[in-house]
Scaffold this active site. Structure first.
Site, PDB file in Angstrom:
ATOM      1  N   GLY A  46       0.834  -1.201   0.000  1.00 48.51           N
ATOM      2  CA  GLY A  46       0.000   0.000   0.000  1.00 48.51           C
ATOM      3  C   GLY A  46       0.865   1.244   0.000  1.00 48.51           C
ATOM      4  O   GLY A  46       2.011   1.208   0.484  1.00 48.51           O
ATOM      5  N   GLN A  51       3.014   9.901   1.385  1.00 47.52           N
ATOM      6  CA  GLN A  51       4.296   9.189   1.463  1.00 47.52           C
ATOM      7  C   GLN A  51       5.233   9.510   0.299  1.00 47.52           C
ATOM      8  O   GLN A  51       6.403   9.133   0.327  1.00 47.52           O
ATOM      9  CB  GLN A  51       4.065   7.674   1.508  1.00 47.52           C
ATOM     10  CG  GLN A  51       3.412   7.220   2.796  1.00 47.52           C
ATOM     11  CD  GLN A  51       3.280   5.727   2.814  1.00 47.52           C
ATOM     12  OE1 GLN A  51       2.335   5.174   2.267  1.00 47.52           O
ATOM     13  NE2 GLN A  51       4.248   5.046   3.423  1.00 47.52           N
ATOM     14  N   CYS A  93       5.631  -0.022   7.647  1.00 50.23           N
ATOM     15  CA  CYS A  93       5.269   1.105   6.791  1.00 50.23           C
ATOM     16  C   CYS A  93       6.500   1.499   5.983  1.00 50.23           C
ATOM     17  O   CYS A  93       7.604   1.572   6.538  1.00 50.23           O
ATOM     18  CB  CYS A  93       4.816   2.274   7.675  1.00 50.23           C
ATOM     19  SG  CYS A  93       4.382   3.746   6.727  1.00 50.23           S
ATOM     20  N   LEU A  94       6.313   1.740   4.693  1.00 50.54           N
ATOM     21  CA  LEU A  94       7.437   2.123   3.834  1.00 50.54           C
ATOM     22  C   LEU A  94       8.112   3.406   4.333  1.00 50.54           C
ATOM     23  O   LEU A  94       9.281   3.638   4.051  1.00 50.54           O
ATOM     24  CB  LEU A  94       6.968   2.326   2.387  1.00 50.54           C
ATOM     25  CG  LEU A  94       6.468   1.073   1.657  1.00 50.54           C
ATOM     26  CD1 LEU A  94       5.920   1.447   0.292  1.00 50.54           C
ATOM     27  CD2 LEU A  94       7.570   0.032   1.537  1.00 50.54           C
ATOM     28  N   HIS A 135      -4.709   1.117   7.330  1.00 50.24           N
ATOM     29  CA  HIS A 135      -3.377   1.744   7.371  1.00 50.24           C
ATOM     30  C   HIS A 135      -3.304   2.921   6.382  1.00 50.24           C
ATOM     31  O   HIS A 135      -2.821   4.000   6.734  1.00 50.24           O
ATOM     32  CB  HIS A 135      -2.324   0.674   7.044  1.00 50.24           C
ATOM     33  CG  HIS A 135      -0.903   1.150   7.081  1.00 50.24           C
ATOM     34  ND1 HIS A 135       0.009   0.731   8.034  1.00 50.24           N
ATOM     35  CD2 HIS A 135      -0.230   1.999   6.271  1.00 50.24           C
ATOM     36  CE1 HIS A 135       1.174   1.325   7.808  1.00 50.24           C
ATOM     37  NE2 HIS A 135       1.060   2.095   6.743  1.00 50.24           N
ATOM     38  N   GLU A 136      -3.814   2.704   5.156  1.00 50.89           N
ATOM     39  CA  GLU A 136      -3.720   3.768   4.144  1.00 50.89           C
ATOM     40  C   GLU A 136      -4.686   4.916   4.448  1.00 50.89           C
ATOM     41  O   GLU A 136      -4.346   6.083   4.238  1.00 50.89           O
ATOM     42  CB  GLU A 136      -3.965   3.207   2.731  1.00 50.89           C
ATOM     43  CG  GLU A 136      -2.981   2.119   2.299  1.00 50.89           C
ATOM     44  CD  GLU A 136      -1.521   2.443   2.579  1.00 50.89           C
ATOM     45  OE1 GLU A 136      -1.118   3.622   2.479  1.00 50.89           O
ATOM     46  OE2 GLU A 136      -0.772   1.513   2.920  1.00 50.89           O
ATOM     47  N   HIS A 139      -3.078   7.023   6.940  1.00 48.35           N
ATOM     48  CA  HIS A 139      -2.082   7.918   6.329  1.00 48.35           C
ATOM     49  C   HIS A 139      -2.738   9.207   5.838  1.00 48.35           C
ATOM     50  O   HIS A 139      -2.202  10.297   6.028  1.00 48.35           O
ATOM     51  CB  HIS A 139      -1.417   7.245   5.118  1.00 48.35           C
ATOM     52  CG  HIS A 139      -0.152   6.505   5.439  1.00 48.35           C
ATOM     53  ND1 HIS A 139       0.937   7.108   6.024  1.00 48.35           N
ATOM     54  CD2 HIS A 139       0.213   5.215   5.234  1.00 48.35           C
ATOM     55  CE1 HIS A 139       1.910   6.207   6.170  1.00 48.35           C
ATOM     56  NE2 HIS A 139       1.501   5.050   5.699  1.00 48.35           N
TER      57      HIS A 139
HETATM   58 NI    NI Z   1       2.444   3.184   5.683  1.00 43.94          NI
END
Ligand code: NI
Length: 171
Positions: A46, A51, A93-94, A135-136, A139
């Site tokens: 995701g 991000q 998380c990236l 999660h997204e 964000h």
């Molecule tokens: Ni994330």
């Protein structure tokens, strides 16, 4: 185009993103394609626009990580409308690379969103997809998963990140 992923510490990650009001433009379609490309390059399931430094309510998800075209999901202006049950699994998380923590989330989740043409739709997911939807959407509301773990664990991650920043290894 592959964007660089913004890392924890950048205020864009903790600022609520702005609602998208223009749909079906070449710019929006190109941006979404770039988001998928950036997510696959980073091997994520995701990615939310903040991000990659863009404060707009757009996220992409692919629980197959590029293996199955039918699992590609574009969420514009998503809202979580229903949650059921609970699951506790490791989450990462990236934007916080190198860290993973157990996070309790709903097991089954329904989100309402718009597609790239502005058409509203609902999507229901379980397990990993439920986690990704939450999660997204978090964000896009300026929330990171580490806000959902204990203060003790969060402080530990913060301290480690501060060290990495000092060492020039968090850019
Ligand atoms: Ni994330």
């Amino acid at each position: 185009m592959v964007y660089e992923i913004v890392k924890y510490g950048d205020p864009v990650l903790e600022t609520p993103a702005e609602t998208v009001t223009e749909f079906d433009t070449p710019e929006l379609h190109a941006f979404i394609a770039d988001m998928f490309e950036s997510m696959y390059a980073a091997k994520g399931v995701g990615l939310a626009a903040p991000q990659i430094g863009v404060g707009r309510r757009i996220a992409v998800i692919d629980c197959s990580v590029g293996e199955d075209e039918s699992q590609k999901i574009v969420l514009i202006n998503p809202e979580i409308v229903k949650t059921e049950g609970s699951q506790r699994e490791e989450e990462g998380c990236l934007s916080i690379p190198g860290f993973r923590e157990q996070v309790t989330r709903a097991r089954r989740v329904t989100a309402r969103a718009q597609d790239a043409t502005g058409k509203p739709f609902e999507i229901t997911g379980e397990e990993l997809l439920a986690r990704a939807l939450l999660h997204e959407t978090d964000h896009l509301n300026g929330r990171l998963y580490i806000s959902r773990i204990s203060a003790l664990k969060r402080d530990l991650i913060r301290r480690k990140v501060r060290k990495l920043v000092k060492a020039g290894e968090w850019a």
